[in-house]
Design a protein around this motif. Sequence first.
Motif, short mmCIF file in Angstrom:
data_model
loop_
_atom_site.label_atom_id
_atom_site.label_comp_id
_atom_site.label_asym_id
_atom_site.label_seq_id
_atom_site.Cartn_x
_atom_site.Cartn_y
_atom_site.Cartn_z
N SER A 147 0.85 -1.20 0.00
CA SER A 147 0.00 0.00 0.00
C SER A 147 0.88 1.24 0.00
O SER A 147 0.63 2.20 -0.74
N ASN A 148 1.91 1.21 0.84
CA ASN A 148 2.81 2.36 0.90
C ASN A 148 3.53 2.58 -0.44
O ASN A 148 3.78 3.72 -0.83
N GLY A 149 3.87 1.47 -1.08
CA GLY A 149 4.52 1.58 -2.37
C GLY A 149 3.63 2.30 -3.38
O GLY A 149 4.06 3.22 -4.07
N TYR A 150 2.38 1.87 -3.44
CA TYR A 150 1.44 2.55 -4.34
C TYR A 150 1.33 4.02 -3.96
O TYR A 150 1.30 4.90 -4.81
N ARG A 151 1.23 4.25 -2.66
CA ARG A 151 1.06 5.62 -2.18
C ARG A 151 2.22 6.50 -2.63
O ARG A 151 2.01 7.59 -3.17
N TYR A 152 3.44 5.98 -2.47
CA TYR A 152 4.60 6.76 -2.91
C TYR A 152 4.53 7.02 -4.40
O TYR A 152 4.80 8.13 -4.87
N TYR A 153 4.13 5.99 -5.11
CA TYR A 153 4.02 6.13 -6.57
C TYR A 153 3.01 7.21 -6.92
O TYR A 153 3.28 8.11 -7.73
N VAL A 154 1.86 7.14 -6.32
CA VAL A 154 0.80 8.10 -6.65
C VAL A 154 1.22 9.52 -6.27
O VAL A 154 1.02 10.47 -7.02
N ASP A 155 1.84 9.66 -5.11
CA ASP A 155 2.18 11.00 -4.64
C ASP A 155 3.39 11.60 -5.35
O ASP A 155 3.46 12.81 -5.54
N ASN A 156 4.36 10.74 -5.70
CA ASN A 156 5.62 11.31 -6.18
C ASN A 156 6.06 10.91 -7.59
O ASN A 156 6.81 11.63 -8.22
N LEU A 157 5.64 9.75 -8.02
CA LEU A 157 6.25 9.25 -9.25
C LEU A 157 5.34 9.28 -10.47
O LEU A 157 5.81 9.30 -11.60
N MET A 158 4.07 9.26 -10.21
CA MET A 158 3.11 9.07 -11.28
C MET A 158 3.18 10.20 -12.30
O MET A 158 3.22 11.37 -11.94
N GLY A 159 3.18 9.83 -13.56
CA GLY A 159 3.23 10.85 -14.60
C GLY A 159 1.86 11.48 -14.84
O GLY A 159 0.97 11.39 -14.01
N SER A 160 1.76 12.09 -15.97
CA SER A 160 0.57 12.69 -16.57
C SER A 160 -0.69 12.76 -15.71
O SER A 160 -1.31 11.75 -15.42
N GLN A 161 -1.04 13.94 -15.32
CA GLN A 161 -2.34 14.11 -14.69
C GLN A 161 -3.36 14.57 -15.72
O GLN A 161 -4.44 15.05 -15.41
N GLU A 162 -2.96 14.45 -16.97
CA GLU A 162 -3.86 14.83 -18.07
C GLU A 162 -4.76 13.66 -18.43
O GLU A 162 -4.32 12.51 -18.41
N ILE A 163 -5.96 13.95 -18.79
CA ILE A 163 -6.86 12.87 -19.16
C ILE A 163 -6.55 12.37 -20.56
O ILE A 163 -6.20 13.14 -21.46
N ASP A 164 -6.67 11.08 -20.69
CA ASP A 164 -6.47 10.44 -21.98
C ASP A 164 -7.59 10.88 -22.94
O ASP A 164 -8.76 10.93 -22.57
#
Lengths: 340, 340
Positions: free
Chosen positions: B69-86
């Motif tokens: 869960s923490n891994g996903y959380r870190y990913y979502v908060d810090n690593l995830m790209g594009s906040q643009e909608i497809d």
Amino acid sequence: MELSERKKRILAAVVEQYIKTGEPVGSKNLLKVLDMNLSSATIRNEMAELSSMGLLDQPHTSAGRIPTSNGYRYYVDNLMGSQEIDETLRKKIEHAVSGAGTDPDKLLKKAGEVLADMTNCAAVSTMSVGENASIRRIETVPVGSHTAMIILLTSTGILKSRICRSDSEISTPLLERFYNITSALVGKSLGEVNITTMQTLAASMGSDAFSMLPLLAGVTELADEAAHMDVRLNGQSNLLNYRELEANVYELIDFLRRGEPLGHLITNGKSGVNITIGKENKFPQLENSSVILSRYSVNNQDGGSLGLIGPTRLDYAKLIPSVKYLTDLVGHILTKALEE
Amino acid sequence: MELSERKKRILAAVVEQYIKTGEPVGSKNLLKVLDMNLSSATIRNEMAELSSMGLLDQPHTSAGRIPTSNGYRYYVDNLMGSQEIDETLRKKIEHAVSGAGTDPDKLLKKAGEVLADMTNCAAVSTMSVGENASIRRIETVPVGSHTAMIILLTSTGILKSRICRSDSEISTPLLERFYNITSALVGKSLGEVNITTMQTLAASMGSDAFSMLPLLAGVTELADEAAHMDVRLNGQSNLLNYRELEANVYELIDFLRRGEPLGHLITNGKSGVNITIGKENKFPQLENSSVILSRYSVNNQDGGSLGLIGPTRLDYAKLIPSVKYLTDLVGHILTKALEE
DNA sequence: GTTAGCACTCTTAACGCCTGAGTGCTAACT
DNA sequence: AGTTAGCACTCAGGCGTTAAGAGTGCTAAC
């Protein structure tokens, strides 16, 4: 197909035992339940004959027997006892339904819930009426300067409403004129509300036509919606509990979710309780399921239906009277609520 | 928690790979995706560290890693790209929603459907408002000599109606008087419609009290109903497709069915998009699921929310903007529909 | 700090074996 | 002729063994 008295008893015992346990039932096992003075070998012979008549089946050579669709059918039509409702169930139903008031929507919802709970199956409920129900009343209520609410009430007590927005201003006098115009629709069946009728109405609007058009469109939509089957589904997840459905639960649940084929099923039902068992179903997704459906009437008109979908291994003797009782009760309540 | 650039890349790759395949991802496998000039051994070392930091986990010793869960959380908060909608998704949403008109009920239904379809998850949608929304209008419409329809409209455009039956006759003048009395409620918040308020109203009815009581009770019920969260659930069956949920799907689906705890979840959301991942969830039934929820506002008031529930292995980068876009769109449409 | 190499762990599928439940058939019994 | 005891046969399900494959952690060398 005529069966000897002994075969009947054996078939009934197999069906009931299988309904109870969900396990294929073997000859020895049957002996305990039957208390007839016979040996397991005799029972085996009888079961073999019932198998060759297509009433029983074996999952594999060395397993006990389970009823086929035809076996269940014979049981339901000829062997099943008591068509009386169980007292506990009756109370349960009454208790649940009495708390729901007389509002059709709420009532049907509650009925679906209690049915699903009681039977551990998926329950469907519909307030549909097809296109033969008639329009009892059309009302408009001003909401804002450009918005109005349209309300449509059918002869079976179904209420549909919608907020409509017009680009031009909606005044109270306008709504009054609209009311007068649409009152021509009262008494007509929902099916008669089609493009032609609406065009005629639109023509009589004169200079109001432009402002009224969104409202008129709203009325059409509402009539459509009321005529269109509104299928409510409860307790799909109950189906996950049945081993025998496991292989295709997903397909089954998905099938149920798309209300539309379910609509067919419902529309085709005759009055009274309809029972469709396993392979009797037209839809391949239902070939391992049974459907018990019953219609109710409101004001002596067809008002909708209630029913359940579960594995073929249903406790028919208990459930059929329950479904019947519930639908009658719902019909009764709704009729009374509409009484003048 | 600060990670080296390389660890970040590795974590992101593990998350993305696992989201895509659903299989634990091993060091060699990762090598192909990463095109860094490293050996699998180095990656293994890094992954071992990420594991001890609680960001990755192993189902068993000899398996690859999956994010915690923490891994996903870190990913979502810090690593995830594009906040643009497809773009494809945007079109899909717009197409679905544009066909639904402006009726809130229908719109929300459609929005829930498209969300479930698009994401292959369960979707929730609610029009609730809590008790702070106010009453915009109360109307009554005569239906029969003993029945009337009551309609309640809230400031957020929610429409509730009910047929009420009284034992004494309901005349048009009576309804007018009732209208005048209940107009005292307009502008009040739904929460203010309680027993005390209603008793005050009842007191002012004089000799009409007896005939009006059922109507007044109807109003109370409607206000309750409008204030009460109305949770709509779509696509539960989609959850059956996820291996990692399999162990507890039944509990999960059953949990979702009982809308009430779901209501809590929704009420607690802050404005904007809320993401709850796996163990972050308060409810044990959700510990293997993620929830993406977003609220929409109508007329600058909180209007309800839309969201989805699926396995933790969600394509966050794609879904978060989609959910946001959809809620904004719904809020926009509903606001416009209510415009004066 | 990085990497090659290796021993080790653990899952998964396949295989064979055994047991128990249940059958169908035959031959004897009433 | 119907019933029954007995027996050989079948098959699913459980269990242990084995082999393959994927992936790891560690060590020693680069």
